[in-house]
Write a protein that holds these residues in place. Structure first.
Motif, short mmCIF file in Angstrom:
data_model
loop_
_atom_site.label_atom_id
_atom_site.label_comp_id
_atom_site.label_asym_id
_atom_site.label_seq_id
_atom_site.Cartn_x
_atom_site.Cartn_y
_atom_site.Cartn_z
N VAL A 85 0.82 -1.36 -0.02
CA VAL A 85 0.06 0.00 0.02
C VAL A 85 0.84 1.17 -0.16
CG1 VAL A 85 -1.63 1.30 1.43
CG2 VAL A 85 -2.13 -1.19 1.21
N ALA A 88 2.83 1.92 -3.36
CA ALA A 88 1.80 1.94 -4.51
C ALA A 88 1.39 3.56 -4.12
CB ALA A 88 0.66 1.06 -4.22
N GLU A 98 -2.18 4.44 -10.45
CA GLU A 98 -2.79 3.23 -9.93
C GLU A 98 -3.56 2.50 -11.26
OE1 GLU A 98 -4.40 2.48 -5.90
OE2 GLU A 98 -6.23 2.94 -7.05
N ALA A 101 -5.66 -1.13 -7.47
CA ALA A 101 -5.62 -0.96 -6.34
C ALA A 101 -5.02 -2.02 -5.37
CB ALA A 101 -6.95 -0.36 -5.58
N PRO A 102 -4.24 -1.70 -4.44
CA PRO A 102 -3.77 -2.96 -3.57
C PRO A 102 -4.95 -3.90 -3.00
CG PRO A 102 -3.07 -1.05 -2.76
CD PRO A 102 -4.00 -0.50 -3.80
N GLU A 103 -4.72 -5.13 -3.50
CA GLU A 103 -5.86 -6.14 -3.24
C GLU A 103 -5.06 -7.59 -3.32
OE1 GLU A 103 -8.39 -5.91 -6.60
OE2 GLU A 103 -6.97 -7.06 -7.81
N ALA A 113 -0.40 -4.57 -5.92
CA ALA A 113 -0.96 -3.53 -6.68
C ALA A 113 -0.33 -3.27 -7.90
CB ALA A 113 -0.73 -2.26 -5.84
N GLU A 124 4.46 -4.10 -10.73
CA GLU A 124 3.56 -4.75 -9.85
C GLU A 124 4.30 -4.82 -8.34
OE1 GLU A 124 1.54 -9.31 -9.18
OE2 GLU A 124 3.62 -9.20 -10.01
#
Length: 142
Positions: A85, A88, A98, A101-103, A113, A124
């Protein structure tokens, strides 16, 4: 031929933006910086990332026009989801964007992300608990 890659070179439409992003923003140290031509960073033992001015890149590969980097991601593994997070967000703050999104990732049990640098190079940023680099440089995925 040995299974080695020593350079990854990407066509870069705005070399000055790349310099501001990587050197000034991320604090990377250039291995070699040739203004208006190419910027090299050592990114791992024996591996160099080159950001090559798009017009000069096209001349070098004898293309009719500048060619953007496409279908390629550069990956940076970190130690935690929080670092994903944080990094990113830093990319976006420095002029990147972006993309994802961070996931949790759909593949491989990672948290990631997808972001870009100012020249739309895809990165990445990932936390992969199984990722390990041994003292001899050998990579394992757990």
């Amino acid at each position: 031929m040995r299974q080695d890659v020593h350079f990854v070179t990407l066509s870069t439409p705005d070399l000055d933006a790349a310099r501001r992003f990587y050197v000034d923003g991320l604090g990377w140290e250039a291995l070699l910086d040739v203004p208006d031509e190419i910027l090299f960073f050592q990114v791992a033992p024996g591996l160099v990332l080159g950001l090559f001015d798009a017009e000069k890149f096209a001349q070098d590969v004898r293309a009719d026009a500048a060619m953007p980097a496409s279908g390629v991601t550069l990956a940076h593994n970190v130690g935690s989801e929080a670092e994903v997070v944080e990094i990113a967000q830093r990319f976006v703050a420095l002029g990147g964007r972006e993309v994802v999104a961070p996931e949790p990732g759909a593949f491989g049990g990672i948290f990631h992300a997808i972001v870009t640098d100012p020249n739309d190079v895809l990165w990445e940023i990932a936390h992969n608990p199984g990722w390990h680099v041994a003292d001899d440089g050998t990579v394992s995925f757990g």
